[in-house]
Design a protein around this motif. Structure first.
Motif, PDB file in Angstrom:
ATOM      1  N   GLU A  34       2.230   7.145  -6.633  1.00  0.00           N
ATOM      2  CA  GLU A  34       1.267   8.217  -6.944  1.00  0.00           C
ATOM      3  C   GLU A  34       1.806   9.567  -6.476  1.00  0.00           C
ATOM      4  O   GLU A  34       1.712  10.577  -7.189  1.00  0.00           O
ATOM      5  CB  GLU A  34      -0.071   7.903  -6.263  1.00  0.00           C
ATOM      6  CG  GLU A  34      -1.140   8.950  -6.539  1.00  0.00           C
ATOM      7  CD  GLU A  34      -2.443   8.611  -5.834  1.00  0.00           C
ATOM      8  OE1 GLU A  34      -3.390   9.411  -5.936  1.00  0.00           O
ATOM      9  OE2 GLU A  34      -2.524   7.538  -5.174  1.00  0.00           O
ATOM     10  N   ARG A  35       2.397   9.594  -5.252  1.00  0.00           N
ATOM     11  CA  ARG A  35       2.874  10.854  -4.676  1.00  0.00           C
ATOM     12  C   ARG A  35       4.005  11.459  -5.499  1.00  0.00           C
ATOM     13  O   ARG A  35       4.020  12.669  -5.783  1.00  0.00           O
ATOM     14  CB  ARG A  35       3.330  10.603  -3.240  1.00  0.00           C
ATOM     15  CG  ARG A  35       3.930  11.804  -2.544  1.00  0.00           C
ATOM     16  CD  ARG A  35       4.041  11.552  -1.053  1.00  0.00           C
ATOM     17  NE  ARG A  35       4.845  10.372  -0.778  1.00  0.00           N
ATOM     18  CZ  ARG A  35       6.178  10.354  -0.676  1.00  0.00           C
ATOM     19  NH1 ARG A  35       6.856  11.474  -0.856  1.00  0.00           N
ATOM     20  NH2 ARG A  35       6.836   9.238  -0.401  1.00  0.00           N
ATOM     21  N   GLU A  51       2.447   1.762  -3.417  1.00  0.00           N
ATOM     22  CA  GLU A  51       1.473   2.326  -4.369  1.00  0.00           C
ATOM     23  C   GLU A  51       1.295   3.817  -4.125  1.00  0.00           C
ATOM     24  O   GLU A  51       1.219   4.626  -5.059  1.00  0.00           O
ATOM     25  CB  GLU A  51       0.142   1.588  -4.231  1.00  0.00           C
ATOM     26  CG  GLU A  51      -0.878   1.984  -5.294  1.00  0.00           C
ATOM     27  CD  GLU A  51      -2.128   1.133  -5.213  1.00  0.00           C
ATOM     28  OE1 GLU A  51      -3.057   1.376  -6.005  1.00  0.00           O
ATOM     29  OE2 GLU A  51      -2.175   0.219  -4.359  1.00  0.00           O
ATOM     30  N   GLN A  52       1.242   4.224  -2.846  1.00  0.00           N
ATOM     31  CA  GLN A  52       1.096   5.651  -2.520  1.00  0.00           C
ATOM     32  C   GLN A  52       2.341   6.437  -2.933  1.00  0.00           C
ATOM     33  O   GLN A  52       2.243   7.579  -3.406  1.00  0.00           O
ATOM     34  CB  GLN A  52       0.845   5.807  -1.012  1.00  0.00           C
ATOM     35  CG  GLN A  52      -0.511   5.293  -0.570  1.00  0.00           C
ATOM     36  CD  GLN A  52      -0.664   5.364   0.940  1.00  0.00           C
ATOM     37  OE1 GLN A  52       0.256   5.772   1.650  1.00  0.00           O
ATOM     38  NE2 GLN A  52      -1.838   4.933   1.426  1.00  0.00           N
ATOM     39  N   ASP A  97       0.837  -1.215   0.000  1.00  0.00           N
ATOM     40  CA  ASP A  97       0.000   0.000   0.000  1.00  0.00           C
ATOM     41  C   ASP A  97       0.862   1.252   0.000  1.00  0.00           C
ATOM     42  O   ASP A  97       0.584   2.225  -0.711  1.00  0.00           O
ATOM     43  CB  ASP A  97      -0.915  -0.001   1.224  1.00  0.00           C
ATOM     44  CG  ASP A  97      -1.957  -1.102   1.160  1.00  0.00           C
ATOM     45  OD1 ASP A  97      -2.201  -1.615   0.043  1.00  0.00           O
ATOM     46  OD2 ASP A  97      -2.528  -1.448   2.218  1.00  0.00           O
TER      47      ASP A  97
END
Length: 878
Positions: free
Chosen positions: A665-666, A661-662, A658
Motif C-alpha cells: 500500500e505504501r 501488505e503495508q 501485515d
C-alpha cells in the motif's frame, strides 16, 4: 402667599360640595387611597388659576356622566396683608369673580390680575398647557412628573430672570457671546458638538485613509510579484530533479515485489487453516471415544444404585397402605358433623331474616307517616305559590324605569330650586279695594310671583306692564325643566302609575311578594325536592313494600328458646367445615403419596431391568475393546497435526504478512504522490509565468512611487486641519468655561439655596446649574473620591429627589424677591428608598418653615412623622 380655604363642587368625582378650611401656613398633609379624590383637588386648584372661565375645553372637570354640571372652585388666600377670594365656574355657568380686600374684579380682569400675581400665562385657545404655567408649573408637582425639571424651569424662565434682577439676561447677551459663537461656528466646520470630525477635516482623513489603503494594497501586490519570481526559479529546479530521479517508477516496482511475497505467505496461511480444522475434528473424535468408554464403567455402578432404590420404593408403598383405613373413618365422622351444623345454621339464618324484615317494616311505617305529612304540606305550599305568582304578574314593574323616574324627579326638584333662585320675583302689595291682572288672572292684596317667562301686568286705567326675565340661565333652566317634565310623564305612563310614590310602593310590594315566593319555593323544595308527583309515587311504593314485608315475615318460622344464635351457628359450621376439610386433605394427601410411591416403584423396576439387560448383552466386551483401539489411533494423529501447525505458524510469523501488505500500500501511494506532485509543479509553473507576465506589464513599481507621493501630500493636509481643529476646540472650551464661571457668580443666590437643601440629602454635595438655571451636574463624595453625575443620567428616584430640591431652591429665591409661593406635591417621592425618604422629609420640613405646602399621598405610613395631622380625603367628602 397662604391658602386659607378651598371649595370644589360638581367637579369630577365631587358632585356634592367639598370644602377644606383652616389650612396651615406650613405643611398640609392629605391622605387617601387611589381614586379617593386627591388628584381631583389638585386639578381644582390648577383649574382655578390656569383655565379661563370662558374656556370650552375643560370638559374633563365635569363629573362623569353629567354633561349639565357647572364645575365651580372657590379659593380664599392671603398675600401681603390683603385678603383675596376667587370664585370661578366653568361650562354651564361661566364666571370669574376675584375680590381683593372688598374690591371685586370680574371676568378677564380678575384672571389677568391672578396671572400677574403668580407669574403664569393663559392659553390663547383651548385648555391650558405646561408651557403656560410659569412659576406655579415649577412649584406644583403633578403625579408621576416629579423627575421632570427642564421644561418647568424653561417655561418659568422669564420670571426667574426677574427674581435674579436681570443678571441672567446680561449673561446670555454679553459681548463674549459673539466671539464664542464665531469660534463655535469655525469649530463646527471641522468638529461636531460631540467632538467627531466633519467637513474638510473629515474629508481629509477619509482621503488619507483611502490613499493609505490603496498604497498598502499596491505594496502587497509588489511583494507578491517578488515572491512569485523566487517561487518560479525554485519550481524549475524541483521539476528538473524529479525528471532525472523518476522516483514513481522505483516505487511501482517495490510494490510489485511486496505483492508477490504476500501471495506466497497467504498460500501458507490457507494450508494452516486446513490442518487446524483437521486437528479440531480429531480432538472431537477423541472426546466422543472417551465418553463411550466412561459410559461402560458408569452403567455397572448405576445398576447397583437402581437395586437399592427399588427396595426403598417397595417398603414405602407397604407403609402407606397400612394408614389408609384410619383416614377413611375420620372423613366419614367429619362429614356427619358438618351436615348437622349446616342444618342449625339454616334455622338461625331464617330467624335472623325475620328480625331484619321486622325492623325494615318499622322503618317503612315511620317513613309512610312522615311522607304523608310532607305531601299534605307540599300541596298547601303549591297552592299558595300559584296564588302569589298570579299577584306578581299583576304587580310587575320595571325597577330601572322606577330608578330613572326617581332621578328625573330629583333633577326636577333641583331645577325648581335653581329656577326659584334665578327667576324674576314680582312682589305685589295692593290696597284693599284695588286689583290688577297678571297674565290674564286677577290679583288682589299682597303676593309674590316667580316669572321665568315673559308676563303682562294689566292695570285698569293705567295700561300694561311687560316683565321680561333676563339671562340665559332662566331660559336654559326652563327648557331643561320642560324636557324633564316630558320624561317624567312618559315614565309615569309607561309604568302605569300617577306618581313616584305609587311606583316605589308597587316596586316595594313586588319585591316583598318575590321574597315570599322565593321563601315558599325554598320550603316546597325542602318538602318535595323532586316534586309532588315523585313524593306521591314514593308514598305508594313504600305502602307496597310494607305489604310485601308483612307476607315475608309470616312465611318465616318464629324463634324459640332453644334456638342457637346466628353467630354461634356460623362458628359451629365453620369449625365443622375446618375439621372436614382437614380430614379430606389428609386422605387426599395419603392417596397422592400412595400413587407417587407406586409410580416410583414401577420406574425403579424398569430402570433396573434395562441396565441389567444392557450389561448382559453378548457384544458389550467387543465394543469396549474397539473403542480403546480407536482412542490410541486418534492420539497419534493429534500429535502429528500439532507439530506441523507449530512449524508453519513460525514460518508465517517470520514472513510478517501485515508488514508486506503495508509495504504494498505504501509504495503504491508513494508512486501516486510523486506523479501528482510533478503534475502540480507543471501547473504552478504555467500559472506563475502568466501572473508575472501580466504584473510586469502594469508597472507596479512606478505606480507605488506615484501613490506614495500623493499619500504624503494628503497627510500634510490632514495634520494641518487637525492642528486647527484642536486649537479651535481648546479656545471654545476656555471661552465657555470663562462664561460659566461668570454665570456661577451671577447665580450665587440660587446656588446658596440649592446647597442648603443638598446638605440634608447628600452631605458635602453640590449641584451645578446651566445658564438657564436648569440642574446640570450632581457632585458627590464617594468611596473612590469625587463622583460627578449628569442630571439626566441619575436614577429615576435620584432625579426626582434632585428636581424637588431644585424646586424648593427656586421657591426660596422667589420668596426673597418678594414673589408669592405655594408648593403642591401630588404623590411625590414614591420612588425613594427608606433612607433617602427620611432625608427628603427633613428637606420638606425645613422648606415648610418658609413656604405653605400641600402634600397629597396614598402612602400615609411614609409621612406620619411630618409633625402635622393628616387629613383624610374620604372624610372630607363625607
Amino acid at each position: 402667599m397662604r391658602l386659607l380655604r378651598l371649595k370644589a363642587e360638581q367637579l369630577r368625582q365631587f358632585r356634592d360640595p367639598v370644602e377644606i378650611r383652616d389650612l396651615e401656613p406650613g405643611i398640609n398633609l392629605f391622605i387617601g387611597p387611589n381614586e379617593s379624590g386627591k388628584t381631583t383637588l389638585v386639578r381644582a386648584i390648577r383649574a382655578a388659576f390656569f383655565e379661563r372661565h370662558k374656556s370650552s375645553s375643560v370638559n374633563d372637570l365635569q363629573p362623569w356622566g353629567d354633561s349639565a354640571a357647572a364645575p365651580t372652585v372657590e379659593l380664599d388666600f392671603e398675600w401681603q396683608g390683603q385678603s383675596w377670594k376667587l370664585v370661578k365656574s366653568f361650562l354651564k355657568k361661566k364666571l370669574c369673580d376675584l375680590t381683593v380686600d372688598g374690591t371685586v374684579y370680574s371676568g378677564d380682569e380678575g384672571e389677568e390680575r391672578l396671572s400677574n400675581l403668580l407669574g403664569y400665562e393663559y392659553a390663547g385657545k383651548g385648555a391650558s398647557q405646561q408651557k403656560h404655567w410659569g412659576i406655579p408649573g415649577l412649584l406644583w408637582v403633578e403625579q408621576g412628573s416629579g423627575e421632570e425639571i427642564q421644561g418647568p424651569v424653561e417655561f418659568a424662565g422669564e420670571h426667574l430672570k426677574a427674581a435674579l434682577g436681570g443678571n441672567l439676561g446680561e449673561v446670555t447677551s454679553s459681548r463674549g457671546d459673539a466671539l464664542i459663537n464665531q469660534v463655535a461656528a469655525e469649530r463646527a466646520k471641522l468638529l461636531t458638538a460631540t467632538g467627531k470630525t466633519t467637513g474638510d477635516y473629515a474629508k481629509a482623513i477619509a482621503e488619507v485613509d483611502r490613499l493609505q489603503e490603496q498604497f498598502e494594497a499596491l505594496q502587497d501586490r509588489v511583494r507578491q510579484y517578488r515572491e512569485q519570481v523566487d517561487r518560479l526559479g525554485q519550481l524549475r529546479e524541483e521539476k528538473a530533479r524529479a525528471e532525472t530521479d523518476r522516483l514513481w517508477e522505483s516505487y511501482r516496482q517495490q510494490a510489485k515485489d511486496a505483492e508477490a511475497r504476500l501471495a506466497e505467505v497467504m498460500a501458507w496461511q490457507r494450508d494452516q487453516d486446513r490442518d487446524q480444522q483437521a486437528l479440531e475434528e480429531c480432538q472431537t473424535s477423541i472426546q466422543t471415544t472417551l465418553e463411550l468408554l466412561n459410559g461402560f464403567q458408569d452403567k455397572q455402578t448405576e445398576l447397583a444404585r437402581r437395586e437399592e432404590e427399588k427396595g426403598e420404593a417397595e417398603q414405602k408403598q407397604a407403609d402407606l397402605e397400612t394408614r389408609k383405613p384410619g383416614h377413611e373413618k375420620a372423613v366419614a365422622e367429619a362429614g356427619q358433623a358438618h351436615k348437622a351444623a349446616r342444618k342449625t345454621l339454616k334455622l338461625a339464618q331464617q330467624h335472623q331474616q325475620r328480625k331484619e324484615l321486622a325492623r325494615e317494616l318499622q322503618g317503612i311505617e315511620a317513613d309512610l307517616e312522615s311522607d304523608t305529612a310532607k305531601l299534605a304540606r307540599a300541596r298547601e305550599l303549591h297552592s299558595v305559590l300559584l296564588e302569589n305568582r298570579q299577584k306578581q304578574q299583576s304587580l310587575e314593574i320595571d325597577p330601572q324605569a322606577v330608578e330613572r323616574l326617581k332621578g328625573v324627579t330629583s333633577e326636577l326638584d333641583h331645577l325648581a330650586i335653581q329656577q326659584d333662585a334665578v327667576a324674576t320675583r314680582l312682589q305685589i302689595d295692593l290696597t284693599d279695594d284695588q286689583s290688577i291682572t297678571l297674565n290674564g288672572e286677577r290679583v288682589v292684596g299682597r303676593s309674590e310671583h316667580l316669572l321665568i317667562e315673559p308676563g303682562e301686568v294689566a292695570i285698569e286705567g293705567v295700561g300694561t306692564l311687560r316683565v321680561l326675565p333676563g339671562g340665559e340661565d332662566v331660559a336654559e333652566i326652563a327648557r331643561a325643566r320642560q324636557n324633564l317634565t316630558d320624561d317624567q310623564e312618559s315614565l309615569l305612563s309607561r309604568l302605569r302609575v300617577t306618581s313616584l310614590a305609587e311606583a316605589e310602593g308597587r316596586l316595594k310590594q313586588l319585591q316583598e311578594l318575590k321574597q315570599a315566593i322565593q321563601r315558599d319555593e325554598s320550603l316546597l323544595k325542602e318538602s318535595a325536592p323532586e316534586g309532588l308527583e315523585a313524593l306521591s309515587d314514593r308514598l305508594r311504593l313504600r305502602q307496597a313494600r310494607k305489604d310485601e314485608l308483612a307476607s315475608q315475615i309470616q312465611a318465616l318460622p318464629e324463634q324459640d328458646d332453644n334456638s342457637s344464635p346466628l353467630s354461634l351457628a356460623e362458628a359451629q359450621l365453620e369449625s365443622a367445615q375446618q375439621v372436614l376439610e382437614s380430614a379430606e386433605a389428609a386422605r387426599q394427601k395419603l392417596t397422592g403419596d400412595l400413587s407417587l410411591a407406586e409410580q416410583a416403584l414401577n420406574r425403579a423396576k424398569q430402570e433396573w431391568e434395562r441396565l441389567n439387560n444392557e450389561l448382559q448383552a453378548p457384544d458389550r466386551k467387543q465394543r469396549e475393546k474397539q473403542a480403546s483401539d480407536r482412542l490410541i489411533e486418534l492420539r497419534l494423529k493429534e500429535s502429528g497435526l500439532k507439530e506441523r501447525l507449530a512449524e508453519r505458524e513460525k514460518q508465517i510469523d517470520q514472513a510478517q504478512p501485515d508488514v508486506l501488505e503495508q509495504d504494498f500500500e505504501r509504495f503504491n501511494k508513494s508512486a501516486d504522490a510523486a506523479e501528482q506532485q510533478q503534475e502540480n509543479r507543471n501547473r504552478d509553473l504555467i500559472k506563475i509565468q502568466a501572473f508575472l507576465e501580466a504584473a510586469g506589464a502594469e508597472g507596479l513599481e512606478e505606480q507605488s512611487a506615484e501613490l506614495e507621493t500623493e499619500l504624503d501630500r494628503a497627510n500634510r493636509r490632514r495634520r494641518e486641519l487637525e492642528r486647527r481643529a484642536k486649537a479651535l476646540d481648546l479656545l471654545l472650551t476656555r471661552l465657555t468655561e470663562h462664561r460659566l464661571e461668570l454665570t456661577r457668580q451671577l447665580q450665587a443666590p440660587l446656588q446658596r439655596h440649592l446647597n442648603r437643601y443638598l446638605q440634608l440629602l447628600f452631605p458635602e454635595a453640590s449641584l451645578t446649574v446651566d445658564e438657564n438655571l436648569i440642574p446640570e451636574v450632581l457632585i458627590r463624595q464617594g468611596l473612590g473620591g469625587e463622583e460627578r453625575g449628569k442630571f439626566e443620567e441619575l436614577s429615576f428616584g435620584a432625579r426626582e429627589q434632585t428636581a424637588l430640591v431644585s424646586r424648593l431652591a427656586y421657591a426660596d429665591l422667589l420668596l426673597e424677591a418678594g414673589r408669592p409661593t405655594l408648593i403642591i406635591l401630588d404623590d411625590a417621592l414614591v420612588h425613594s428608598d427608606a433612607e433617602r425618604l427620611i432625608a427628603m422629609k427633613r428637606v420638606l420640613y425645613d422648606a415648610g418653615q418658609r413656604h405653605q405646602m400641600l402634600l397629597f399621598t396614598c402612602h400615609p405610613d411614609n409621612w406620619r412623622d411630618m409633625g402635622v395631622i393628616a387629613r383624610d380625603v374620604e372624610e372630607l367628602k363625607g
